[in-house]
Design a protein around this motif. Structure first.
Motif, PDB file in Angstrom:
ATOM      1  N   VAL A  48       0.834  -1.204   0.000  1.00 14.17           N
ATOM      2  CA  VAL A  48       0.000   0.000   0.000  1.00 14.17           C
ATOM      3  C   VAL A  48       0.868   1.254   0.000  1.00 14.17           C
ATOM      4  N   SER A  49       1.889   1.253   0.828  1.00 12.48           N
ATOM      5  CA  SER A  49       2.722   2.441   0.967  1.00 12.48           C
ATOM      6  C   SER A  49       4.051   2.041   1.574  1.00 12.48           C
ATOM      7  N   CYS A  50       5.031   2.891   1.354  1.00  9.93           N
ATOM      8  CA  CYS A  50       6.360   2.677   1.933  1.00  9.93           C
ATOM      9  C   CYS A  50       6.981   4.043   2.191  1.00  9.93           C
ATOM     10  N   ILE A  51       7.759   4.130   3.260  1.00  9.08           N
ATOM     11  CA  ILE A  51       8.523   5.343   3.532  1.00  9.08           C
ATOM     12  C   ILE A  51       9.964   4.930   3.775  1.00  9.08           C
ATOM     13  N   SER A  52      10.876   5.579   3.114  1.00 14.11           N
ATOM     14  CA  SER A  52      12.273   5.190   3.214  1.00 14.11           C
ATOM     15  C   SER A  52      12.883   5.690   4.524  1.00 14.11           C
ATOM     16  N   SER A  53      14.112   5.299   4.748  1.00 11.31           N
ATOM     17  CA  SER A  53      14.817   5.659   5.970  1.00 11.31           C
ATOM     18  C   SER A  53      15.291   7.113   5.928  1.00 11.31           C
ATOM     19  N   VAL A  54      15.920   7.544   7.018  1.00 12.06           N
ATOM     20  CA  VAL A  54      16.474   8.886   7.066  1.00 12.06           C
ATOM     21  C   VAL A  54      17.521   9.045   5.968  1.00 12.06           C
ATOM     22  N   GLY A  55      18.291   8.005   5.700  1.00 19.09           N
ATOM     23  CA  GLY A  55      19.292   8.054   4.635  1.00 19.09           C
ATOM     24  C   GLY A  55      18.686   8.159   3.251  1.00 19.09           C
ATOM     25  N   GLY A  56      17.462   7.681   3.123  1.00 15.99           N
ATOM     26  CA  GLY A  56      16.741   7.757   1.857  1.00 15.99           C
ATOM     27  C   GLY A  56      15.882   8.998   1.732  1.00 15.99           C
ATOM     28  N   GLY A  57      16.004   9.890   2.700  1.00 19.56           N
ATOM     29  CA  GLY A  57      15.273  11.152   2.627  1.00 19.56           C
ATOM     30  C   GLY A  57      13.803  11.048   2.952  1.00 19.56           C
ATOM     31  N   TYR A  58      13.423   9.941   3.618  1.00 24.12           N
ATOM     32  CA  TYR A  58      12.013   9.744   3.988  1.00 24.12           C
ATOM     33  C   TYR A  58      11.096   9.833   2.758  1.00 24.12           C
ATOM     34  N   GLU A  59      11.563   9.282   1.665  1.00 21.22           N
ATOM     35  CA  GLU A  59      10.762   9.293   0.444  1.00 21.22           C
ATOM     36  C   GLU A  59       9.533   8.406   0.634  1.00 21.22           C
ATOM     37  N   GLU A  60       8.395   8.877   0.145  1.00 19.69           N
ATOM     38  CA  GLU A  60       7.140   8.148   0.276  1.00 19.69           C
ATOM     39  C   GLU A  60       6.731   7.539  -1.058  1.00 19.69           C
ATOM     40  N   LYS A  61       6.095   6.384  -0.950  1.00 21.33           N
ATOM     41  CA  LYS A  61       5.641   5.657  -2.139  1.00 21.33           C
ATOM     42  C   LYS A  61       4.241   5.130  -1.847  1.00 21.33           C
ATOM     43  N   TYR A  62       3.350   5.234  -2.839  1.00 20.90           N
ATOM     44  CA  TYR A  62       1.968   4.796  -2.654  1.00 20.90           C
ATOM     45  C   TYR A  62       1.505   3.955  -3.827  1.00 20.90           C
ATOM     46  N   ALA A  63       0.670   2.990  -3.533  1.00 17.49           N
ATOM     47  CA  ALA A  63      -0.002   2.262  -4.592  1.00 17.49           C
ATOM     48  C   ALA A  63      -1.016   3.187  -5.268  1.00 17.49           C
ATOM     49  N   VAL A  64      -1.254   2.961  -6.543  1.00 11.33           N
ATOM     50  CA  VAL A  64      -2.212   3.780  -7.286  1.00 11.33           C
ATOM     51  C   VAL A  64      -3.595   3.728  -6.633  1.00 11.33           C
ATOM     52  N   SER A  65      -3.924   2.587  -6.082  1.00  9.40           N
ATOM     53  CA  SER A  65      -5.258   2.387  -5.515  1.00  9.40           C
ATOM     54  C   SER A  65      -5.527   3.244  -4.284  1.00  9.40           C
ATOM     55  N   VAL A  66      -4.471   3.751  -3.636  1.00 12.90           N
ATOM     56  CA  VAL A  66      -4.662   4.512  -2.403  1.00 12.90           C
ATOM     57  C   VAL A  66      -4.113   5.931  -2.491  1.00 12.90           C
ATOM     58  N   LYS A  67      -3.456   6.258  -3.570  1.00 11.70           N
ATOM     59  CA  LYS A  67      -2.811   7.572  -3.680  1.00 11.70           C
ATOM     60  C   LYS A  67      -3.848   8.671  -3.556  1.00 11.70           C
ATOM     61  N   GLY A  68      -3.554   9.667  -2.736  1.00 10.28           N
ATOM     62  CA  GLY A  68      -4.482  10.761  -2.507  1.00 10.28           C
ATOM     63  C   GLY A  68      -5.435  10.507  -1.352  1.00 10.28           C
ATOM     64  N   ARG A  69      -5.512   9.263  -0.892  1.00 14.75           N
ATOM     65  CA  ARG A  69      -6.395   8.930   0.234  1.00 14.75           C
ATOM     66  C   ARG A  69      -5.601   8.507   1.474  1.00 14.75           C
ATOM     67  N   PHE A  70      -4.473   7.871   1.286  1.00 12.29           N
ATOM     68  CA  PHE A  70      -3.664   7.386   2.400  1.00 12.29           C
ATOM     69  C   PHE A  70      -2.397   8.224   2.519  1.00 12.29           C
ATOM     70  N   THR A  71      -1.921   8.389   3.746  1.00 13.80           N
ATOM     71  CA  THR A  71      -0.680   9.111   4.000  1.00 13.80           C
ATOM     72  C   THR A  71       0.149   8.334   5.012  1.00 13.80           C
ATOM     73  N   ILE A  72       1.395   8.091   4.658  1.00 14.53           N
ATOM     74  CA  ILE A  72       2.309   7.405   5.563  1.00 14.53           C
ATOM     75  C   ILE A  72       3.202   8.453   6.229  1.00 14.53           C
ATOM     76  N   SER A  73       3.540   8.206   7.485  1.00 17.67           N
ATOM     77  CA  SER A  73       4.447   9.094   8.200  1.00 17.67           C
ATOM     78  C   SER A  73       5.184   8.290   9.255  1.00 17.67           C
ATOM     79  N   ARG A  74       6.252   8.877   9.769  1.00 12.69           N
ATOM     80  CA  ARG A  74       7.035   8.168  10.774  1.00 12.69           C
ATOM     81  C   ARG A  74       7.591   9.129  11.800  1.00 12.69           C
ATOM     82  N   ASP A  75       7.803   8.617  12.989  1.00  9.77           N
ATOM     83  CA  ASP A  75       8.447   9.351  14.076  1.00  9.77           C
ATOM     84  C   ASP A  75       9.533   8.425  14.609  1.00  9.77           C
TER      85      ASP A  75
END
Length: 124
Positions: A48-75
């Motif tokens: 559904v979604s992925c967020i990269s590490s701090v080394g990857g710049g916290y890049e976010e990735k979403y499946a087409v089926s959820v883009k615009g509706r789901f948001t991934i975040s991390r602390d």
């Protein structure tokens, strides 16, 4: 070793919202990419979604089926990753798993540590 525990699933009406939480323990989280993957019995697994590490710049990735509706975040300080799910549809009904990727990126699409899953049901 990294342990992951999901929470926040439940029953929600179509159009509603849920926030899933993935709590990590064992290692620091910042060097792992974290994904949310869903799967129901007899259905194909979907990232559904992925967020990269701090080394990857916290890049976010979403499946087409959820883009615009789901948001991934991390602390990373709290060792927690969230999946905010809005405008939920019946087809979002699934078991949702969080998983960690040891190289820190979302390109591989394969994960090394998995949680036990949390059920999301979207129904009137």
């Amino acid at each position: 070793q990294l342990q992951l525990v999901e929470s926040g699933g439940g029953l929600v009406q179509p159009g509603g919202s849920l926030r899933l939480t993935c709590a990590a323990s064992g290692n620091t989280l910042e060097h792992y990419a974290i994904g949310w993957i869903r799967q129901a019995p007899g259905k194909e697994r979907e990232e559904v979604s992925c967020i990269s590490s701090v080394g990857g710049g916290y890049e976010e990735k979403y499946a087409v089926s959820v883009k615009g509706r789901f948001t991934i975040s991390r602390d990373d300080d709290e060792k927690t990753v969230y999946l905010q799910m809005n405008s939920l549809k019946p087809e979002d009904t699934d078991e949702y798993y969080c998983a960690a990727e040891v190289f820190g990126g979302c390109q591989r699409g394969e994960y090394d540590y998995w949680g036990q899953g949390t059920q999301v049901t979207v129904s009137a």
